[in-house]
Design a protein around this motif. Sequence first.
Motif, mmCIF file in Angstrom:
data_model
loop_
_atom_site.group_PDB
_atom_site.id
_atom_site.type_symbol
_atom_site.label_atom_id
_atom_site.label_comp_id
_atom_site.label_asym_id
_atom_site.label_seq_id
_atom_site.Cartn_x
_atom_site.Cartn_y
_atom_site.Cartn_z
ATOM 1 N N ALA A 155 -3.396 13.468 2.958
ATOM 2 C CA ALA A 155 -2.188 13.080 2.234
ATOM 3 C C ALA A 155 -1.657 14.273 1.450
ATOM 4 O O ALA A 155 -0.455 14.441 1.303
ATOM 5 N N THR A 156 -2.579 15.080 0.946
ATOM 6 C CA THR A 156 -2.161 16.262 0.196
ATOM 7 C C THR A 156 -2.986 17.465 0.644
ATOM 8 O O THR A 156 -4.146 17.332 1.024
ATOM 9 N N VAL A 164 -7.382 7.780 0.111
ATOM 10 C CA VAL A 164 -6.700 8.648 1.067
ATOM 11 C C VAL A 164 -7.524 9.923 1.176
ATOM 12 O O VAL A 164 -8.409 10.185 0.360
ATOM 13 N N GLU A 220 1.219 11.771 -7.493
ATOM 14 C CA GLU A 220 0.154 11.997 -8.473
ATOM 15 C C GLU A 220 -0.046 13.501 -8.675
ATOM 16 O O GLU A 220 -0.249 13.969 -9.796
ATOM 17 N N ASP A 230 -0.818 8.277 -11.832
ATOM 18 C CA ASP A 230 -0.844 7.228 -10.819
ATOM 19 C C ASP A 230 -0.625 5.915 -11.561
ATOM 20 O O ASP A 230 -1.569 5.328 -12.076
ATOM 21 N N ARG A 239 -9.764 10.453 -2.091
ATOM 22 C CA ARG A 239 -9.237 10.195 -3.435
ATOM 23 C C ARG A 239 -8.860 8.716 -3.479
ATOM 24 O O ARG A 239 -8.235 8.220 -2.545
ATOM 25 N N VAL A 293 2.205 8.042 -2.924
ATOM 26 C CA VAL A 293 1.570 7.871 -4.237
ATOM 27 C C VAL A 293 0.644 9.048 -4.546
ATOM 28 O O VAL A 293 0.626 9.573 -5.669
ATOM 29 N N ALA A 294 -0.095 9.506 -3.525
ATOM 30 C CA ALA A 294 -1.003 10.638 -3.742
ATOM 31 C C ALA A 294 -0.210 11.910 -4.073
ATOM 32 O O ALA A 294 -0.576 12.666 -4.970
ATOM 33 N N ARG A 295 0.893 12.125 -3.359
ATOM 34 C CA ARG A 295 1.678 13.348 -3.614
ATOM 35 C C ARG A 295 2.364 13.292 -4.980
ATOM 36 O O ARG A 295 2.447 14.297 -5.683
ATOM 37 N N LEU A 347 3.065 4.972 2.338
ATOM 38 C CA LEU A 347 3.218 4.733 0.905
ATOM 39 C C LEU A 347 2.025 5.309 0.126
ATOM 40 O O LEU A 347 2.183 5.881 -0.958
ATOM 41 N N ALA A 348 0.842 5.177 0.721
ATOM 42 C CA ALA A 348 -0.355 5.751 0.087
ATOM 43 C C ALA A 348 -0.200 7.264 -0.062
ATOM 44 O O ALA A 348 -0.571 7.846 -1.084
ATOM 45 N N VAL A 349 0.368 7.894 0.959
ATOM 46 C CA VAL A 349 0.566 9.345 0.907
ATOM 47 C C VAL A 349 1.580 9.695 -0.185
ATOM 48 O O VAL A 349 1.385 10.639 -0.958
ATOM 49 N N PHE A 353 -0.086 3.060 -10.666
ATOM 50 C CA PHE A 353 -0.713 1.872 -10.085
ATOM 51 C C PHE A 353 -2.072 1.597 -10.719
ATOM 52 O O PHE A 353 -2.542 0.475 -10.721
ATOM 53 N N ASN A 358 -7.000 5.372 -3.983
ATOM 54 C CA ASN A 358 -5.566 5.175 -3.816
ATOM 55 C C ASN A 358 -5.272 3.692 -3.921
ATOM 56 O O ASN A 358 -5.986 2.866 -3.359
ATOM 57 N N PRO A 359 -4.196 3.336 -4.659
ATOM 58 C CA PRO A 359 -3.937 1.913 -4.893
ATOM 59 C C PRO A 359 -3.470 1.183 -3.634
ATOM 60 O O PRO A 359 -3.525 -0.035 -3.584
ATOM 61 N N ILE A 360 -3.018 1.896 -2.643
ATOM 62 C CA ILE A 360 -2.463 1.232 -1.462
ATOM 63 C C ILE A 360 -3.523 1.031 -0.386
ATOM 64 O O ILE A 360 -3.650 -0.046 0.192
ATOM 65 N N THR A 361 -4.279 2.069 -0.098
ATOM 66 C CA THR A 361 -5.224 2.000 1.018
ATOM 67 C C THR A 361 -6.685 2.133 0.563
ATOM 68 O O THR A 361 -7.564 2.325 1.395
#
Lengths: 81, 476
Positions: free
Chosen positions: B455-456, B406, A49, A55, B398, A45-47, A41-43, A57, B400-403
């Motif tokens: 992630a990117t 990232v 963005e 973002d 970067r 959100v980053a993509r 899920l973090a990935v 969140f 990140n709201p989840i972790t």
Amino acid sequence: MTLRMTIFETIQQVAAELGKPQPPLREDLHLADSGLDSLGLAVVVARLEDRLGVDPFSRLVDGAFPMTLGDFVQLYESATP
Amino acid sequence: MNPRRPSRLALRDRLLASSGPQERFISDEATRVAVRGLPSTVVLPPGSDPASGRSVLLAADTQLTCALALIELDGVARRIVICPPDLADDHLPAVLESGDIDLILSSGSLPRSLGRPLLRLSRSPQSGVPKRSDDPLATEWVLFTSGTTGGEPKMVVHTLDSLSSHLPSGPLAGPGPVWSTFYDIRRYGGMQVFLRACLGGGSLILSSASEPSAAFLARAGLCGVSHILGTPSHWRRAIMTGQAHAIRPSYVRLSGEVADQAILTRLQQLYPDAIVAHAFASTEAGVGFEVRDGLEGFPADLVGNSGVGTAIAIVDGSLRLRSGASAAGYLNRNPKSFLDDGGFVDTGDLVELRGDRYHFTGRKEGLINVGGNKVYPEEIEAIINQHPDVVISRVKGRRNPITGSVVTADVVPRPVFLSCRAGTAPVDALSGQVRLRHEILDFCRAKLSAYKVPATVTFVDSIALSPAGKLVRSIA
């Protein structure tokens, strides 16, 4: 491409990359069942963005964390012009 | 407290005494100075003796002027504070204060009203007889560290002896080496090259600030460079210019950043007859050790082995060094602040034992925290850089709201993948990028834990280097 399609495509892509099983994506699917763990899920959100420039969140207030895929899409809809 | 030691020889005496070919030179883009002409060459104002016993701020606007001034000042001045090219004017008052400066020597522009005597250095060497003392002072050489972002720069106190104690001595076999470097001699890494050339019978080719890398390489090749040093980032940039083949060095050295296997292998391919070495050095610790077997990391049996005056220890996963080349202290802090009880300097470089070899995994302060997992960007960059279509990469954290964070990667691919700008790229260039991105991610997934996989992946034309030639790592 609609925002919803962009989000679904990104989720499917990330799940495929991570080798996770992918249930059919529907608005009422819980994020926890979407095939993505928190890292996945973090990935996503980053993509998103990178693709959308937002973002959503970052302006979330406590407790409003999306539970379903529908919530998730709505969160992005509320943040994009 | 008496700094005089009669047995000491000043830099100029040692330079002129070192055996080397008649045609030894120090040059930059514009000027070539013959070493044998140095006894009648000055950049300080001729005919006076303004620097004797002074604490001098040396603000030279070119490396060559700096080199010539250092040769004149060592043994004459009490202290030389060597300004790096990018020292911010804001820091000058504090530097003047910490350095107890009573003379400023400048060839560039400085803010007015610094409240200290100021003399102009000549930009090109003039004829004149430099001041010479039969009883030279043990001049302090003060260098600035490169690693800090913001805040007051740290001023590290060396002497000619601590800067040169580890340099190989004795006559050289064959003709004198022609040294060059992507570094700036106004910093520690470049200073090593300057002193090796001066004391080892060699010549020196200096870069100019405005000179593109390709032009510098072509000039160095024409001048017959044999020994050339830079950071891994400098070398990747050199390869990207397409002019790396313009030089035919016999000795190539990388330091200042982690040298990964990809860059070591590429340089060995480019220069099959050269020694490709990577070395660990820091402004505080001095040169630690050099690895010449062409492999990244270093053999585990170096640890605890105090070979050539350098002892290596690993404490809490980070590399500590003790050597005669260590600095005496910081000028502007507690002089002992970087030495532990055993006299070791903690380099902040993290290492991990794999088999019989230690591998660098990153810098203590470069840590990215992905959901509670520690990630060091250098480890991931080393993997990405192994891909044959990748020229250089930079990995960042970067938020990140989840972790929490990232990992993201900026990647400079081979030029064919960048042949068109975003938005106007034809389908095949775009699809090439899509395929390469997948390959890079697959590559990472095969070799790294999931949380370390970027992630990117963003394709970029170039990646910024700091003035010291290192990847710019802004703390996320």
